[in-house]
Structure formats: structure tokens, C-alpha cells
Write an enzyme that holds these catalytic residues in place. Structure first.
Site, PDB file in Angstrom:
ATOM      1  N   ASN A  11       0.514  -1.278   0.034  1.00  0.00           N
ATOM      2  CA  ASN A  11       0.008   0.096  -0.061  1.00  0.00           C
ATOM      3  C   ASN A  11       0.899   1.504  -0.003  1.00  0.00           C
ATOM      4  O   ASN A  11       0.436   2.385  -0.297  1.00  0.00           O
ATOM      5  CB  ASN A  11      -0.976   0.142   1.214  1.00  0.00           C
ATOM      6  CG  ASN A  11      -2.159  -1.178   0.882  1.00  0.00           C
ATOM      7  OD1 ASN A  11      -2.610  -1.131   0.033  1.00  0.00           O
ATOM      8  ND2 ASN A  11      -1.996  -1.928   1.845  1.00  0.00           N
ATOM      9  N   ARG A  18      -3.753   7.448  -0.948  1.00  0.00           N
ATOM     10  CA  ARG A  18      -4.237   6.460   0.292  1.00  0.00           C
ATOM     11  C   ARG A  18      -4.242   7.370   1.476  1.00  0.00           C
ATOM     12  O   ARG A  18      -3.352   7.851   1.819  1.00  0.00           O
ATOM     13  CB  ARG A  18      -3.016   5.645   0.402  1.00  0.00           C
ATOM     14  CG  ARG A  18      -3.094   4.849   1.702  1.00  0.00           C
ATOM     15  CD  ARG A  18      -2.223   3.909   2.060  1.00  0.00           C
ATOM     16  NE  ARG A  18      -2.027   3.025   3.013  1.00  0.00           N
ATOM     17  CZ  ARG A  18      -1.190   2.465   3.911  1.00  0.00           C
ATOM     18  NH1 ARG A  18       0.076   2.586   3.544  1.00  0.00           N
ATOM     19  NH2 ARG A  18      -1.832   1.712   4.946  1.00  0.00           N
ATOM     20  N   TYR A  23      -1.705   9.726   6.028  1.00  0.00           N
ATOM     21  CA  TYR A  23      -0.275   9.666   5.405  1.00  0.00           C
ATOM     22  C   TYR A  23      -0.009  10.936   4.556  1.00  0.00           C
ATOM     23  O   TYR A  23       1.230  11.182   4.054  1.00  0.00           O
ATOM     24  CB  TYR A  23      -0.280   8.552   4.544  1.00  0.00           C
ATOM     25  CG  TYR A  23      -0.313   7.168   5.173  1.00  0.00           C
ATOM     26  CD1 TYR A  23       0.567   6.544   5.991  1.00  0.00           C
ATOM     27  CD2 TYR A  23      -1.560   6.421   5.099  1.00  0.00           C
ATOM     28  CE1 TYR A  23       0.295   5.422   6.823  1.00  0.00           C
ATOM     29  CE2 TYR A  23      -1.809   5.407   5.828  1.00  0.00           C
ATOM     30  CZ  TYR A  23      -0.764   4.764   6.660  1.00  0.00           C
ATOM     31  OH  TYR A  23      -0.848   3.536   7.423  1.00  0.00           O
ATOM     32  N   ALA A  77       2.004  -3.057   6.717  1.00  0.00           N
ATOM     33  CA  ALA A  77       0.902  -4.069   7.431  1.00  0.00           C
ATOM     34  C   ALA A  77       1.835  -5.256   7.968  1.00  0.00           C
ATOM     35  O   ALA A  77       1.504  -5.573   8.954  1.00  0.00           O
ATOM     36  CB  ALA A  77      -0.388  -4.113   6.862  1.00  0.00           C
ATOM     37  N   ARG A 107      -1.587   4.881  17.195  1.00  0.00           N
ATOM     38  CA  ARG A 107      -2.757   4.448  16.624  1.00  0.00           C
ATOM     39  C   ARG A 107      -3.440   3.331  16.910  1.00  0.00           C
ATOM     40  O   ARG A 107      -3.231   2.914  18.152  1.00  0.00           O
ATOM     41  CB  ARG A 107      -2.271   4.336  15.093  1.00  0.00           C
ATOM     42  CG  ARG A 107      -1.365   5.536  14.313  1.00  0.00           C
ATOM     43  CD  ARG A 107      -0.961   5.276  12.826  1.00  0.00           C
ATOM     44  NE  ARG A 107      -2.006   5.026  11.932  1.00  0.00           N
ATOM     45  CZ  ARG A 107      -1.922   4.343  10.853  1.00  0.00           C
ATOM     46  NH1 ARG A 107      -0.916   4.263  10.233  1.00  0.00           N
ATOM     47  NH2 ARG A 107      -3.204   4.258  10.014  1.00  0.00           N
TER      48      ARG A 107
HETATM   49  C1  DQA Z   1       2.973   2.093   8.136  1.00  0.00           C
HETATM   50  C2  DQA Z   1       2.111   1.826   9.604  1.00  0.00           C
HETATM   51  C3  DQA Z   1       1.597   0.508   9.500  1.00  0.00           C
HETATM   52  O1  DQA Z   1       0.682   0.114  10.563  1.00  0.00           O
HETATM   53  C4  DQA Z   1       0.621   0.651   8.202  1.00  0.00           C
HETATM   54  O2  DQA Z   1      -0.011  -0.758   7.972  1.00  0.00           O
HETATM   55  C5  DQA Z   1       1.225   1.254   6.943  1.00  0.00           C
HETATM   56  C6  DQA Z   1       2.046   2.191   7.116  1.00  0.00           C
HETATM   57  C7  DQA Z   1       3.825   3.725   8.316  1.00  0.00           C
HETATM   58  O3  DQA Z   1       4.664   3.859   7.599  1.00  0.00           O
HETATM   59  O4  DQA Z   1       3.502   4.542   8.958  1.00  0.00           O
HETATM   60  O5  DQA Z   1       0.851   0.744   5.631  1.00  0.00           O
HETATM   61  O6  DQA Z   1       4.129   1.130   8.139  1.00  0.00           O
END
Ligand code: DQA
Length: 148
Positions: A11, A18, A23, A77, A107
Site C-alpha cells: 500500500n 491513500r 499519510y 502492515a 494508532r
Molecule cells: C506504516 C504503518 C503501518 O501500521 C501501516 O500498515 C502502513 C504504513 C507507516 O509507515 O506509518 O501501511 O508502516
């Protein structure tokens, strides 16, 4: 020149589109550019890769283990549950810095646990793209002749 692999998990290729409220608006191309220019500044040969596929990420970690290459890893993730990724990280011989754009500890509860953290040299989380810049700085210091 020390080669460093920056590996991004699932992702993260969707940055920009996203959940921008979480983010931000930065795209993955922007992140690649930031890593490259930080690498130039630090005298590191930085290669950034992203995949949504766990097996590909494991294969890239094997490549880094075999070549003794330092790694900056955002497992996304996979951080929270991939023992396959954790076991691949455990094979690395050079420094491994786990990075996160956000601060997972602040989070949802399922993000509080990292299965990778215990085999990483260190973790940088919560500073957006600066997490990557700081991780590259840490690696530059660790691989410097005086060991930082
Ligand atoms: C992440 C934090 C993870 O919990 C999440 O699933 C992500 C991005 C971050 O860069 O903050 O995809 O790794």
C-alpha cells in the site's frame, strides 16, 4: 560507495491517494526522490523498491542478506504479523532500520506490535518522509569507518 536498499511494503505505492489525512499528500515518487537526494548528500548509493507482495519482500531481504547490504525497511502492515518477514530480517548481517511514516504506537491497537522490531538495529517512526531521511543518516553513521 555503500549501497543501501530501501524496501517498502504493501500500500505504500498508493501514497498520495491513500488516506491523505493519515499519510499526507506525498506520493511514493516523492519519497523515492527524497531518499535518493539524502543518499547523495550522505554518499550512499540508495535504491528504493516497493511491493505489495510478501514473497517479493522476503526475496529482496534474502538478496540483502547475501550481499551484506544495509536495509531501511517499511514493512507497512506486514510489520504487525509477518513472521516470514521477521525471519528474513533476522538473516541480515548489515544494519537494518525499521521505518514508519506514522507513529504506530499512537494508532490502533493492532499496530502497536512490531514483529520486526526485535531483529532491527533500530526504529524511526512518526516523522513522515523524515523517518526515511533519519534512517539513512543512522545507516551512514553505522557504516562510517569510525562506526559513527
Ligand atoms: C506504516 C504503518 C503501518 O501500521 C501501516 O500498515 C502502513 C504504513 C507507516 O509507515 O506509518 O501501511 O508502516
Amino acid at each position: 560507495m555503500t549501497r543501501v536498499l530501501v524496501l517498502d511494503g504493501p500500500n505504500l505505492g498508493r501514497l498520495g491517494a491513500r488516506e491523505p489525512e493519515v499519510y499526507g499528500c506525498l506520493t511514493h515518487a516523492d519519497l523515492v526522490q527524497a531518499c535518493r537526494s539524502t543518499g547523495e548528500e550522505l554518499g550512499l548509493d540508495v535504491e528504493v523498491r516497493q511491493t505489495d507482495d510478501e514473497a517479493t519482500l522476503v526475496a529482496w531481504l534474502h538478496e540483502a542478506a547475501d550481499s551484506g547490504c544495509p536495509v531501511v525497511l517499511n514493512p507497512a502492515a506486514f510489520t504487525h504479523y509477518s513472521y516470514a518477514l521477521r525471519d528474513a530480517c533476522a538473516q541480515l548481517r548489515a544494519p537494518l532500520v525499521e521505518v514508519h511514516l506514522t507513529n504506530p504506537a499512537a494508532r490502533e491497537r493492532f499496530r502497536h506490535r512490531s514483529v520486526v522490531a526485535s531483529v532491527a538495529t533500530g526504529t524511526v517512526a512518526g516523522f513522515g518522509v523524515d523517518s526515511y531521511r533519519l534512517a539513512l543518516r543512522a545507516i551512514a553513521a553505522l557504516v562510517a569507518p569510525d562506526g559513527g
